[in-house]
Design a protein around this motif. Sequence first.
Motif, PDB file in Angstrom:
ATOM      1  N   ALA A   1      23.871   8.113 -31.593  1.00 34.01           N
ATOM      2  CA  ALA A   1      21.438   9.228 -31.419  1.00 34.01           C
ATOM      3  C   ALA A   1      21.425   9.039 -33.075  1.00 34.01           C
ATOM      4  O   ALA A   1      20.260   8.605 -33.051  1.00 34.01           O
ATOM      5  CB  ALA A   1      22.032  10.632 -31.208  1.00 34.01           C
TER       6      ALA A   1
ATOM      7  N   LEU B   1      22.575  17.759 -41.213  1.00 36.25           N
ATOM      8  CA  LEU B   1      21.985  17.872 -40.279  1.00 36.25           C
ATOM      9  C   LEU B   1      21.837  19.447 -40.371  1.00 36.25           C
ATOM     10  O   LEU B   1      22.593  19.889 -39.962  1.00 36.25           O
ATOM     11  CB  LEU B   1      21.312  17.643 -39.340  1.00 36.25           C
TER      12      LEU B   1
ATOM     13  N   THR C   1      17.893   6.477 -31.153  1.00 38.99           N
ATOM     14  CA  THR C   1      16.757   7.996 -31.607  1.00 38.99           C
ATOM     15  C   THR C   1      16.843   8.406 -33.226  1.00 38.99           C
ATOM     16  O   THR C   1      15.826   9.219 -32.764  1.00 38.99           O
ATOM     17  CB  THR C   1      17.025   9.042 -30.579  1.00 38.99           C
ATOM     18  N   ALA C   2      17.474   7.819 -34.263  1.00 40.41           N
ATOM     19  CA  ALA C   2      16.661   8.556 -35.133  1.00 40.41           C
ATOM     20  C   ALA C   2      17.043   9.681 -35.009  1.00 40.41           C
ATOM     21  O   ALA C   2      15.689  10.845 -35.524  1.00 40.41           O
ATOM     22  CB  ALA C   2      15.334   7.471 -35.981  1.00 40.41           C
ATOM     23  N   ALA C   3      17.773  10.576 -34.545  1.00 40.41           N
ATOM     24  CA  ALA C   3      18.337  11.562 -34.155  1.00 40.41           C
ATOM     25  C   ALA C   3      17.757  13.061 -35.173  1.00 40.41           C
ATOM     26  O   ALA C   3      17.647  14.088 -35.608  1.00 40.41           O
ATOM     27  CB  ALA C   3      18.822  12.573 -33.444  1.00 40.41           C
ATOM     28  N   HIS C   4      17.488  12.444 -36.865  1.00 36.98           N
ATOM     29  CA  HIS C   4      18.001  12.965 -37.971  1.00 36.98           C
ATOM     30  C   HIS C   4      16.311  12.664 -38.740  1.00 36.98           C
ATOM     31  O   HIS C   4      15.730  14.226 -39.457  1.00 36.98           O
ATOM     32  CB  HIS C   4      18.680  12.898 -38.736  1.00 36.98           C
ATOM     33  N   LEU C   5      15.175  12.310 -37.786  1.00 28.31           N
ATOM     34  CA  LEU C   5      13.875  12.339 -38.456  1.00 28.31           C
ATOM     35  C   LEU C   5      12.780  12.293 -37.299  1.00 28.31           C
ATOM     36  O   LEU C   5      13.118  11.930 -35.571  1.00 28.31           O
ATOM     37  CB  LEU C   5      13.591  10.239 -38.797  1.00 28.31           C
ATOM     38  N   HIS C   6      11.572  12.400 -37.622  1.00 28.16           N
ATOM     39  CA  HIS C   6      10.748  12.286 -37.041  1.00 28.16           C
ATOM     40  C   HIS C   6      10.138  11.043 -36.704  1.00 28.16           C
ATOM     41  O   HIS C   6      10.541  10.003 -37.303  1.00 28.16           O
ATOM     42  CB  HIS C   6       9.176  13.639 -37.114  1.00 28.16           C
ATOM     43  N   THR C   7      10.369  11.009 -34.941  1.00 26.90           N
ATOM     44  CA  THR C   7      10.116   9.827 -34.111  1.00 26.90           C
ATOM     45  C   THR C   7       8.917   8.560 -35.093  1.00 26.90           C
ATOM     46  O   THR C   7       9.435   7.396 -35.491  1.00 26.90           O
ATOM     47  CB  THR C   7       9.743   9.645 -33.216  1.00 26.90           C
TER      48      THR C   7
END
Lengths: 167, 531
Positions: free
Chosen positions: A107, A34, A111-117
């Motif tokens: 993460a 990212l 939390t799928a931290a590379h995507l909007h939740t």
Amino acid sequence: MVPGEKRYGGDMAVAGAAPGPGAVQAGAVELLNLPDLGIGVLLPELALLVNTRALAYAATHGRVLPPTQPPFVALRFTDRTALAGELLTPGAPDRQLYVLLALFAAAAFDTAAHLHTAVAIRQRHPGLVWIGFPAPGADGLWRFPDYSYGRRLASEHPLTTVGGHPA
Amino acid sequence: MSVTERTDVLVIGSGFGGAIPAYHLAAGGAEVVILERGPHLTAPDFTHDLRLGGYTRIVDLVQGDGITVVAGNCVGGSSVVYFAASLRAPGFVFDRRGSLGHRLWPSTLTRAALDPWYDRVEEALPVAEQSWDQVPYPGGLFAAACDRAGRTCNPVPVAVDLARCTNCNWMLNGCHFDAKRSMLLNYLPAATAHGAEIRPLHEVQTIAPATTPGYRYRVSYTRLDAGDYRLPVGAGAIEAKTVVLAAGALATPVLLQRSAPLLGGVPQAVGRYFSGNGDRVSIADVDEGKVRDLLGLERAPGIPYQGFPIGKPIGSMSYDRLDPATAEFTRFSLQQIYFPGITDLLAQATDAPATSWFGVRKKELRARWPSWLSVLAMTEDDNEGVFGPPPPTGSSTRVATSLCLSTLSYRPTANTLRGWAAADAEARAVLERDGLARVRPWSENAAGSVSAHPLASCRMGDDPATSALDERGELRGHPGLFVTDGSAVPTSLCVNPSLTIAALAERACPGIVESTAEEGVRARYGAPVPR
Ligand SMILES: Cc1cc2nc3c(=O)[nH]c(=O)nc-3n(C[C@H](O)[C@H](O)[C@H](O)COP(=O)(O)OP(=O)(O)OC[C@H]3O[C@@H](n4cnc5c(N)ncnc54)[C@H](O)[C@@H]3O)c2cc1C
């Protein structure tokens, strides 16, 4: 960090040590790349570092590694786990780097931290599905109108002061 | 590019410690400028989103040696991202002696002396008492477990407009519904209504003596790029008659360390005696069937609990172990709390510390995430945190969005470890009874101990050798330089600290106004609670 099943027959990088998707399927590599994170360019160097440690581990534990694969990939899953434990132990050299990598792998899954939740939920992101993360309302926001058992479930401390504070 | 401006009062940081004096000084007639390192965001910006680049704009994870601390980085400071549990510290805390063997708090400070200031803050935020039917499922489950184990349990007072709250559990991201009563909704707007000026993305670097006659200090800052806080985009300096330093317990001592040569030295207690408030988090893996059979709970037909992600993060807590008659370092509160997924990494699935927090068994534990319950013990630690030499700029080195490296090191002493062991035993006694749950503390392998409650790195006290501030909050030897944030709190509090930080800041205000007036500023103390 979060083991998963192999993505295809002959997948070497993913050991296939647990049923269901793991950190890789959840997007760990996308996350590490990212642009906001700014560490993508360092990944080849980090891989080199891990492979050096894998070689040392193999040598000290009498493991023979097939030369056709990168050393960390060539380790058995139990050895990868033991090595990860060593790399992440307090006091180990370069530990802060490995902790960051572990944090980002987790993460991606938790939390799928590379995507909007809300988008991740819509796409059935494998990590969020695995942990059972609840879905938002139609406007992409979370609200829980039902949130309480609605009754007193313990007695308060006898010395509680006005306003609900400890004495 | 550098310009020098002048103001009556310069406030550094806009959290509880900065916003409260800024309000009283501005309302009292002084000219006030607030410099804040982080951005100025408001409710529409606070999204329900775990993507990096969202909440990471306003929350920092600060890694030290042996400890990791979470803190806010925005206008409003940690009050924007905090969980709003608003508690008065128990009376015995003010009598603590620590391992030094003498009273650590100023002798003038007791619970009774602080109560009127607590009153003011509770009215201003305001703080609400949750009734039992406003306590979310996790808090209810914890209460029921306490009750069954012969303990008491209380609903937690919160700085939340309960009528507006949607129990979305996104408090770390800032409140999208303006239900959480952060500094953005009370003291800061009241301060700006009286003319105070807030400047976001201004990171203070040093405090030095002023060169203009009539001004006491010169504060230098850099302006930061809104998209990448590592990049400076400008610089400047402001001279002031009074400086209120409130950059938080992770930053205030570091700014003073860097400024020490300019100021002709700072007290030796600056950057020592840091406390993480004794924070100790454990994750309970709850057996749903036992919730039904042992506690008789059912939140929907066939679903006893599965409520981990639902509600306000903090619902209930037990005061049973806050007994003043018991020995120091064995007292603590135990509180139900929710942390977002980014901390799931720390949960332990096995008892082999080196590998307990990752791998196959951990993945199995994740599959039961809705049935997790987490509890936070706030214990009496030994103020053993110490800051090393300051980094080139700011208070830590930013390595990526929201990830910072600090020179803080924290090696828990036997006293602190005794408190944590007692808290672990209590969590197990309540939650493991008859197999209700399996409880393990967060792994310390990944991040050391973890705290969201940094305190005491520039503390007040009566003894100049072990306290940097006098009992009015003024830095010893530096008239007109006041510290009003968490760093001024002398010890861990055995409860969440924000209400105490705020009450101490309120208490310091008459003295700050007086000191400012003595420099010829027409300022008067006595403004009403903001509304
Ligand atoms: C996730 C989380 C949950 C929490 N939950 C609770 C809770 O439920 N109850 C409770 O009582 N407490 C809670 N806390 C703790 C509480 O929020 C803090 O103790 C309190 O807000 C600290 O106030 P402060 O004024 O000392 O510092 P802060 O509010 O942190 O303010 C310091 C400000 O200074 C700024 N700053 C730093 N360096 C500089 C610089 N060089 N120049 C300019 N500005 C600078 C920072 O950006 C920040 O805005 C929580 C904290 C976190 C992080």
